[in-house]
Design a protein around this motif. Structure first.
Motif, PDB file in Angstrom:
ATOM      1  N   ALA A   1      27.427  33.215  20.395  1.00 31.77           N
ATOM      2  CA  ALA A   1      26.119  33.856  20.514  1.00 31.77           C
ATOM      3  C   ALA A   1      26.131  35.131  19.671  1.00 31.77           C
ATOM      4  CB  ALA A   1      25.845  34.205  21.977  1.00 31.77           C
ATOM      5  N   PRO A   2      24.983  35.555  19.162  1.00 32.24           N
ATOM      6  CA  PRO A   2      24.947  36.794  18.379  1.00 32.24           C
ATOM      7  C   PRO A   2      25.560  37.980  19.136  1.00 32.24           C
ATOM      8  CG  PRO A   2      22.837  35.674  18.233  1.00 32.24           C
ATOM      9  CD  PRO A   2      23.660  34.921  19.242  1.00 32.24           C
ATOM     10  N   GLN A   3      25.316  38.044  20.453  1.00 33.31           N
ATOM     11  CA  GLN A   3      25.843  39.153  21.251  1.00 33.31           C
ATOM     12  C   GLN A   3      27.367  39.140  21.289  1.00 33.31           C
ATOM     13  OE1 GLN A   3      23.683  36.825  22.155  1.00 33.31           O
ATOM     14  NE2 GLN A   3      21.874  37.746  23.071  1.00 33.31           N
ATOM     15  N   GLU A   4      27.964  37.955  21.264  1.00 35.58           N
ATOM     16  CA  GLU A   4      29.425  37.837  21.286  1.00 35.58           C
ATOM     17  C   GLU A   4      30.032  38.394  19.997  1.00 35.58           C
ATOM     18  OE1 GLU A   4      32.757  34.346  22.176  1.00 35.58           O
ATOM     19  OE2 GLU A   4      30.660  33.793  21.918  1.00 35.58           O
ATOM     20  N   LEU A   5      29.443  38.055  18.858  1.00 36.49           N
ATOM     21  CA  LEU A   5      29.937  38.568  17.583  1.00 36.49           C
ATOM     22  C   LEU A   5      29.642  40.060  17.455  1.00 36.49           C
ATOM     23  CD1 LEU A   5      28.989  35.654  15.172  1.00 36.49           C
ATOM     24  CD2 LEU A   5      31.106  35.999  16.460  1.00 36.49           C
ATOM     25  N   GLN A   6      28.478  40.453  17.904  1.00 34.06           N
ATOM     26  CA  GLN A   6      28.102  41.864  17.850  1.00 34.06           C
ATOM     27  C   GLN A   6      29.056  42.703  18.691  1.00 34.06           C
ATOM     28  OE1 GLN A   6      23.915  42.700  18.191  1.00 34.06           O
ATOM     29  NE2 GLN A   6      24.325  44.701  19.108  1.00 34.06           N
ATOM     30  N   ALA A   7      29.501  42.193  19.821  1.00 33.55           N
ATOM     31  CA  ALA A   7      30.433  42.927  20.686  1.00 33.55           C
ATOM     32  C   ALA A   7      31.751  43.216  19.958  1.00 33.55           C
ATOM     33  CB  ALA A   7      30.685  42.162  21.977  1.00 33.55           C
ATOM     34  N   THR A   8      32.207  42.287  19.102  1.00 29.53           N
ATOM     35  CA  THR A   8      33.444  42.537  18.356  1.00 29.53           C
ATOM     36  C   THR A   8      33.240  43.682  17.368  1.00 29.53           C
ATOM     37  OG1 THR A   8      32.982  40.888  16.627  1.00 29.53           O
ATOM     38  CG2 THR A   8      34.236  40.135  18.562  1.00 29.53           C
ATOM     39  N   LEU A   9      32.075  43.722  16.731  1.00 33.25           N
ATOM     40  CA  LEU A   9      31.777  44.791  15.776  1.00 33.25           C
ATOM     41  C   LEU A   9      31.613  46.133  16.493  1.00 33.25           C
ATOM     42  CD1 LEU A   9      29.205  42.829  13.596  1.00 33.25           C
ATOM     43  CD2 LEU A   9      31.569  43.371  12.981  1.00 33.25           C
TER      44      LEU A   9
ATOM     45  N   MET B   1      39.539  55.272   9.951  1.00 31.22           N
ATOM     46  CA  MET B   1      38.115  55.051  10.184  1.00 31.22           C
ATOM     47  C   MET B   1      37.671  55.743  11.467  1.00 31.22           C
ATOM     48  SD  MET B   1      36.012  51.525  11.031  1.00 31.22           S
ATOM     49  CE  MET B   1      36.887  51.326  12.584  1.00 31.22           C
ATOM     50  N   THR B   2      38.447  55.594  12.529  1.00 39.30           N
ATOM     51  CA  THR B   2      38.086  56.183  13.817  1.00 39.30           C
ATOM     52  C   THR B   2      37.984  57.701  13.699  1.00 39.30           C
ATOM     53  OG1 THR B   2      39.108  54.348  14.998  1.00 39.30           O
ATOM     54  CG2 THR B   2      38.730  56.362  16.250  1.00 39.30           C
ATOM     55  N   GLN B   3      38.914  58.326  13.014  1.00 32.19           N
ATOM     56  CA  GLN B   3      38.865  59.780  12.812  1.00 32.19           C
ATOM     57  C   GLN B   3      37.616  60.163  12.016  1.00 32.19           C
ATOM     58  OE1 GLN B   3      42.599  60.671  10.943  1.00 32.19           O
ATOM     59  NE2 GLN B   3      43.782  60.191  12.786  1.00 32.19           N
ATOM     60  N   GLY B   4      37.303  59.380  10.995  1.00 33.57           N
ATOM     61  CA  GLY B   4      36.134  59.658  10.169  1.00 33.57           C
ATOM     62  C   GLY B   4      34.820  59.477  10.904  1.00 33.57           C
ATOM     63  N   LEU B   5      34.789  58.567  11.864  1.00 34.68           N
ATOM     64  CA  LEU B   5      33.557  58.288  12.593  1.00 34.68           C
ATOM     65  C   LEU B   5      33.393  59.146  13.850  1.00 34.68           C
ATOM     66  CD1 LEU B   5      33.453  54.374  12.392  1.00 34.68           C
ATOM     67  CD2 LEU B   5      32.158  56.026  11.034  1.00 34.68           C
ATOM     68  N   ALA B   6      34.412  59.940  14.190  1.00 32.26           N
ATOM     69  CA  ALA B   6      34.398  60.712  15.440  1.00 32.26           C
ATOM     70  C   ALA B   6      33.129  61.551  15.606  1.00 32.26           C
ATOM     71  CB  ALA B   6      35.640  61.589  15.533  1.00 32.26           C
ATOM     72  N   ASN B   7      32.680  62.211  14.575  1.00 31.31           N
ATOM     73  CA  ASN B   7      31.481  63.057  14.654  1.00 31.31           C
ATOM     74  C   ASN B   7      30.354  62.547  13.765  1.00 31.31           C
ATOM     75  OD1 ASN B   7      32.684  65.026  16.417  1.00 31.31           O
ATOM     76  ND2 ASN B   7      33.928  65.633  14.659  1.00 31.31           N
ATOM     77  N   TYR B   8      30.417  61.276  13.437  1.00 29.81           N
ATOM     78  CA  TYR B   8      29.485  60.682  12.486  1.00 29.81           C
ATOM     79  C   TYR B   8      28.143  60.318  13.105  1.00 29.81           C
ATOM     80  CZ  TYR B   8      27.846  57.634   8.723  1.00 29.81           C
ATOM     81  OH  TYR B   8      27.133  57.054   7.721  1.00 29.81           O
ATOM     82  N   GLY B   9      28.144  59.899  14.341  1.00 30.81           N
ATOM     83  CA  GLY B   9      26.924  59.428  14.981  1.00 30.81           C
ATOM     84  C   GLY B   9      27.009  57.933  15.243  1.00 30.81           C
ATOM     85  N   ALA B  10      26.003  57.418  15.889  1.00 31.57           N
ATOM     86  CA  ALA B  10      26.011  56.022  16.316  1.00 31.57           C
ATOM     87  C   ALA B  10      25.884  55.049  15.147  1.00 31.57           C
ATOM     88  CB  ALA B  10      24.891  55.773  17.310  1.00 31.57           C
ATOM     89  N   ILE B  11      26.672  53.986  15.231  1.00 29.94           N
ATOM     90  CA  ILE B  11      26.575  52.869  14.292  1.00 29.94           C
ATOM     91  C   ILE B  11      26.234  51.649  15.125  1.00 29.94           C
ATOM     92  CG2 ILE B  11      27.839  51.395  12.695  1.00 29.94           C
ATOM     93  CD1 ILE B  11      29.534  53.808  11.991  1.00 29.94           C
ATOM     94  N   THR B  12      25.210  50.924  14.695  1.00 28.39           N
ATOM     95  CA  THR B  12      24.819  49.712  15.413  1.00 28.39           C
ATOM     96  C   THR B  12      24.812  48.528  14.457  1.00 28.39           C
ATOM     97  OG1 THR B  12      22.462  50.123  15.043  1.00 28.39           O
ATOM     98  CG2 THR B  12      23.418  50.980  17.101  1.00 28.39           C
TER      99      THR B  12
END
Length: 158
Positions: free
Chosen positions: A49-57, A87-98
């Motif tokens: 399902a799209p939600q299943e793949l989206q959850a991995t992302l 990546m995690t360090q770079g995204l820490a103060n980046y804001g939401a990614i959807t």
């Protein structure tokens, strides 16, 4: 800069996959079922399902999730642990990614979908990403993980 890198990748991906969209729309699943069924018996995997793949992302870019957990979301993800940390360090103060996952096509134990990534800088054009089914469920392919890692300024080197 990150959105620009992703946009360039997305344009390349759309060009490569643009021709098979109309064929798949005309006969959804019939070509894949005939091809993968004759190749091996692992074609009984249910389409995700799209939600299943989206959850991995979502899990892959979640700044609160430990690197070890993120690595499990990717095929052979342990080899990308250093990239995931960066990546995690770079995204820490980046804001939401959807992510918005659509147009899923499954062949055997591989799923491909169009993914739109939205960041604080806006939405990137849809790009194809792939997943591989394993004993633990659907995992992001190494190539697709590297696309996301490049967006997070943690590009794969090989």
């Amino acid at each position: 800069m990150t959105a620009t890198v992703f946009a360039a990748l997305a344009v390349t991906g759309i060009t490569a996959c643009g021709s098979d969209t109309s064929e798949d729309s005309a006969a959804p699943g019939s070509t894949a079922a005939a091809t993968s069924g004759s190749a091996h018996d692992h074609s009984t995997v249910a389409a995700p399902a799209p939600q299943e793949l989206q959850a991995t992302l979502d899990g892959f870019v979640d700044p609160a999730k430990p690197t070890a957990d993120k690595a499990k979301l990717v095929v052979d993800g342990q080899r990308r642990a250093a990239n995931i940390d960066t990546m995690t360090q770079g995204l820490a103060n980046y804001g939401a990614i959807t992510f918005a996952v659509s147009d899923i096509k499954t062949e055997g134990e591989t799923a491909t979908a169009q993914v739109v990534v939205t960041s604080p800088h806006g939405a990137a054009p849809a790009t194809p990403m792939t997943w591989q089914h394993s004993d633990t469920g659907w995992q992001i392919s190494d190539q697709s993980a590297c696309t996301i890692l490049a967006m997070g300024r943690a590009p794969c080197q090989g």
